[in-house]
Design an enzyme around this catalytic site. Structure first.
Site, PDB file in Angstrom:
ATOM      1  N   HIS A   1       0.810  -1.224   0.000  1.00 21.25           N
ATOM      2  CA  HIS A   1       0.000   0.000   0.000  1.00 21.25           C
ATOM      3  C   HIS A   1       0.843   1.275   0.000  1.00 21.25           C
ATOM      4  O   HIS A   1       0.716   2.130  -0.882  1.00 21.25           O
ATOM      5  CB  HIS A   1      -0.872   0.058   1.261  1.00 21.25           C
ATOM      6  CG  HIS A   1      -1.862  -1.038   1.426  1.00 21.25           C
ATOM      7  ND1 HIS A   1      -2.984  -1.172   0.646  1.00 21.25           N
ATOM      8  CD2 HIS A   1      -1.926  -2.050   2.334  1.00 21.25           C
ATOM      9  CE1 HIS A   1      -3.703  -2.197   1.057  1.00 21.25           C
ATOM     10  NE2 HIS A   1      -3.075  -2.752   2.069  1.00 21.25           N
TER      11      HIS A   1
HETATM   12  C1  BDR Z   1      -3.119   1.212   5.259  1.00 24.74           C
HETATM   13  O1  BDR Z   1      -3.383   0.833   6.622  1.00 24.74           O
HETATM   14  C2  BDR Z   1      -2.192   0.389   7.239  1.00 24.74           C
HETATM   15  O2  BDR Z   1      -2.352  -0.877   7.761  1.00 24.74           O
HETATM   16  C3  BDR Z   1      -1.147   0.305   6.171  1.00 24.74           C
HETATM   17  O3  BDR Z   1       0.120   0.687   6.672  1.00 24.74           O
HETATM   18  C4  BDR Z   1      -1.617   1.224   5.088  1.00 24.74           C
HETATM   19  O4  BDR Z   1      -1.126   2.532   5.263  1.00 24.74           O
HETATM   20  C5  BDR Z   1      -3.839   0.253   4.358  1.00 24.74           C
HETATM   21  O5  BDR Z   1      -5.223   0.320   4.576  1.00 24.74           O
END
Ligand code: BDR
Ligand code: CA
Length: 317
Positions: A241
């Site tokens: 992500h």
């Molecule tokens: C986001 O939420 C966190 O768990 C991750 O680091 C990312 O930024 C994904 O939904």
């Protein structure tokens, strides 16, 4: 050279993004600000200091104050199943790190650094949007002094990941996210629409480790718990992500975007939902009127993004 403040909640995919920012030749990482999300702000700050030390990162770390923008919210639940009790995959991060934290709180560090570098700073925010919203509240003029804002968060045309409506970074502080989306600065939102397509396989991670030495090895060690968790959503790999938001800075051509004002829902079953009014679509007067047109990513060349991440992380040796 892109001057970047990285606002982050490390966090496993945050750690990969940090290593990417540190090693990309066109990026000058000038600050790391911490926020709660994947763990408490005490833990994410400790983790940022740990990674700074292990990876020889020069940028200072400034700590967020751990509060949501709306004082009625009290962040307490951490996704330990995904990021571990220590926020970094249960690798036993040492409890205390002998590195100082910046004397300024995160939001003040953002204001101060932006004012010292007018028109030059990109904010990449990959946790809750709390620090950015507090910075705007204290000094609204920074919106005109920031070069651009790139966010990992939100879900536009796909389901969320914390509820069917909402993605975690936005859901965790929706009022902050709405402040950030509606401010008069340029925002690009890199959400689940594109990040869920960007899966680094174990094989690719192993190839990076073979070239990237001890730094990449630490990243791989951290990532194993996260890969195991994501096994229920994707095939044998990790969804990167936060690195997607960093890649957007240096290779926006790998993404397609849709423009239009973006609002965030607070309250009710759709809390944290990100909704864009696409430019060019006419509606009766409503809640999207008179806000700046922002960019939501709707498409991604995932192979190209993964290749750039792999080549950049391999430079870590
Ligand atoms: C986001 O939420 C966190 O768990 C991750 O680091 C990312 O930024 C994904 O939904
Ligand atoms: Ca994150």
């Amino acid at each position: 050279m892109h001057k970047v403040i990285f606002d982050t909640d490390p966090g496993i995919d945050d750690a990969m993004a940090l290593l990417f920012l540190h090693h990309h030749p066109d990026i000058d990482l000038i600050g790391i600000t911490t926020v709660f999300g994947n763990a408490s702000v005490e833990t994410t700050t400790r983790n940022a200091l740990f990674l700074k030390r292990e990876w020889d990162i020069a940028a200072p770390v400034a700590r967020g104050d751990g509060k949501a923008f709306n004082p009625m919210r009290n962040p307490v639940d951490w996704p330990v199943m995904i990021h571990g009790q220590d926020g970094l995959g249960n690798i036993d991060v040492p409890e205390t790190i002998d590195l100082p934290v910046d004397p300024m709180p995160a939001h003040r560090f953002i204001i101060d650094t932006v004012r010292k570098n007018p028109g030059e700073v990109t904010l990449i925010a990959v946790g809750r949007m709390s620090n950015l919203a507090f910075a705007l509240k204290e000094d609204p003029e920074i919106a005109t002094l920031v070069k651009q804002v790139i966010i990992m968060g939100g879900a536009f045309d796909v389901p969320g990941n914390i509820t069917p409506a909402a993605e975690a970074n936005i859901h965790g502080d929706p009022e902050a996210a709405d402040v950030v989306m509606t401010a008069p600065w340029k925002v690009t939102v890199v959400g689940l629409d594109v990040t869920m397509k960007t899966v680094m396989t174990r094989t690719l991670l192993n190839e990076i480790v073979a070239k990237g030495g001890v730094r990449a090895q630490l990243l791989s060690d951290i990532s194993q718990l996260y890969i195991d968790f994501y096994g229920r959503h994707v095939k044998d790999g990790m969804v990167v992500h936060d690195s997607c938001a960093c890649v957007y800075l240096v290779a926006p051509e790998f993404f397609t975007t849709r423009s239009g004002p973006i609002r965030v829902v607070s309250g009710g079953i759709a809390e944290g939902q990100t909704i864009q009014k696409p430019d060019g679509r006419a509606f009766p007067p409503g809640n999207w009127d008179d806000f700046p047109s922002q960019h939501a990513c709707t498409g991604i060349d995932a192979d190209a993004v993964l290749d750039l991440i792999a080549r950049t992380l391999a430079r870590a040796a």
